[in-house]
Design an enzyme around this catalytic site. Sequence first.
Site, PDB file in Angstrom:
ATOM      1  N   GLY A  87       0.807  -1.219   0.000  1.00 55.98           N
ATOM      2  CA  GLY A  87       0.000   0.000   0.000  1.00 55.98           C
ATOM      3  C   GLY A  87       0.839   1.266   0.000  1.00 55.98           C
ATOM      4  CG  ASP A 249       5.313  -3.289  -5.010  1.00 55.79           C
ATOM      5  OD1 ASP A 249       5.880  -4.381  -5.204  1.00 55.79           O
ATOM      6  OD2 ASP A 249       5.893  -2.314  -4.501  1.00 55.79           O
ATOM      7  CG  ASN A 250       7.644  -0.615  -7.606  1.00 55.32           C
ATOM      8  OD1 ASN A 250       6.908   0.007  -6.851  1.00 55.32           O
ATOM      9  ND2 ASN A 250       8.816  -1.095  -7.220  1.00 55.32           N
TER      10      ASN A 250
END
Length: 489
Positions: A87, A249-250
């Site tokens: 997150g 997540d990137n």
Amino acid sequence: MSNFTVQHSLADLGTPFSLPCNPTPVAVPQWLAFNPELAAQLQLPESYWLTDAGLTLFSGNTLPDWVKPVAHAYAGHQFGHFVPQLGDGRALLLAELADSSGQLFDLQLKGAGQTPFSRRGDGRAPLGPVLREYLVSEAMHALGVPTTRALAAVLTGDWLQRETAEPGAIITRVAKSHIRIGSFQYIANHGDREQLKTFADYVIQRHYPECADSANPYLALLSAVVSAQAKLIAKWMSIGFIHGVMNTDNMSIAGETIDYGPCAFMDAFNPAQVYSFIDKQGRYAWGNQPRIASWNLARFAETLLPLIATQPEQAVEQATATLHSFNAENEAAFLQLMGEKIGLKAATKDDEGLIRDLLNLMSASKADFSQTFRLLSRSVPDASQGAAIQFADSGSWQSWCASWHARLAAQNIASEQVQQQMDNCNPALIPRNHQIARAIERATTEGDLTLFNCLHTALKTPFTLSEAQADLALPPKPEQCISNTFCGT
């Protein structure tokens, strides 16, 4: 501006997709940089342009009533290991602004303090990484690469303890989306099919509306994201860019470059080059980026399986077939881009060997990636000129040039036109690691933004270079080479 339009579509989805959170006020905010061209595109009222109201907004100290800050929830594979909750640990989505065409863009503060996802972090960003992201993201935009962009940067007046005490800063970045593959992993990991469907429908509606009319909208979504990533990675490769931390997540669902951490442009060409000090195995090396993107997309496909088909075997079969298109699309895009770099109007499969041989020569000679291609246009009329100085093996270079010149001649295009095309796609200037490091050092230790501003101005027009800017384009001397860059968390 009377056309200023604000939405909060992600925030309005509520939990578990994001959580409300306010920025933590800072001590004494000061302007570092502002992007008026981007502000105008977003139709941001001029009352926020380099004003006190803008400073308090972009520092997070005072938020206007049109802001609705939330921290976005996501998971991710980090260097291949799944983490179920990551997150926005130091970022807050403020709002979504519409440009004159109606395209929505996220407005996000990065470095604005702790959020529910900060874990043990302070949620802040040091000055160095903020300046790096500002320079590199805007340079990528000028180079024609899909990317998040920098709207503003402010100094916070607070000091952060990393390896040493560093001044804190906040960057305001703009993107078509901050939704990542890891966003879907977070929802899928909760095992709630209805939440997953709600989120996928939202992404389709906002980013890929054409998929809604497909016989299988979720398979169409997978295909659209695969295609966007295939083209993006080809762009990275063609300019010698290394993202450095291609965790799931990137990786943006919208096919934009996001999360500039240990990123860098190569100096000497080396397919195994990495810049993250964490990446000991070369997982995210220049030459591995297509393979990792394909792996990441497989993780995305896994999250969509319950939506693609009710029968698991059928869902896997359809998703796998869609994923197989990545390599062909990526290789085709890379071939065309590299063909243009060596002066070919329309590269074909027969040109793959010519391009591969040049890259092998460059690797053997440790030729500077950007300068070799920039100088190559001067080698069109005479192989002994231009890029020749980059190659230690003169015989191999001359042999390659003979094949190249024959291929150029077969196009029946005037040499001057070929040279112009090459100069229009091979940058004279990239954000060199050592120049960025110098700019950061001066800003951090002396409060001097002169070099940062000089680089920022020059990088807006990377295909032209004035005499006054010539030094900024030079490769580093041996003692100036930088092997590691850092994300700044």
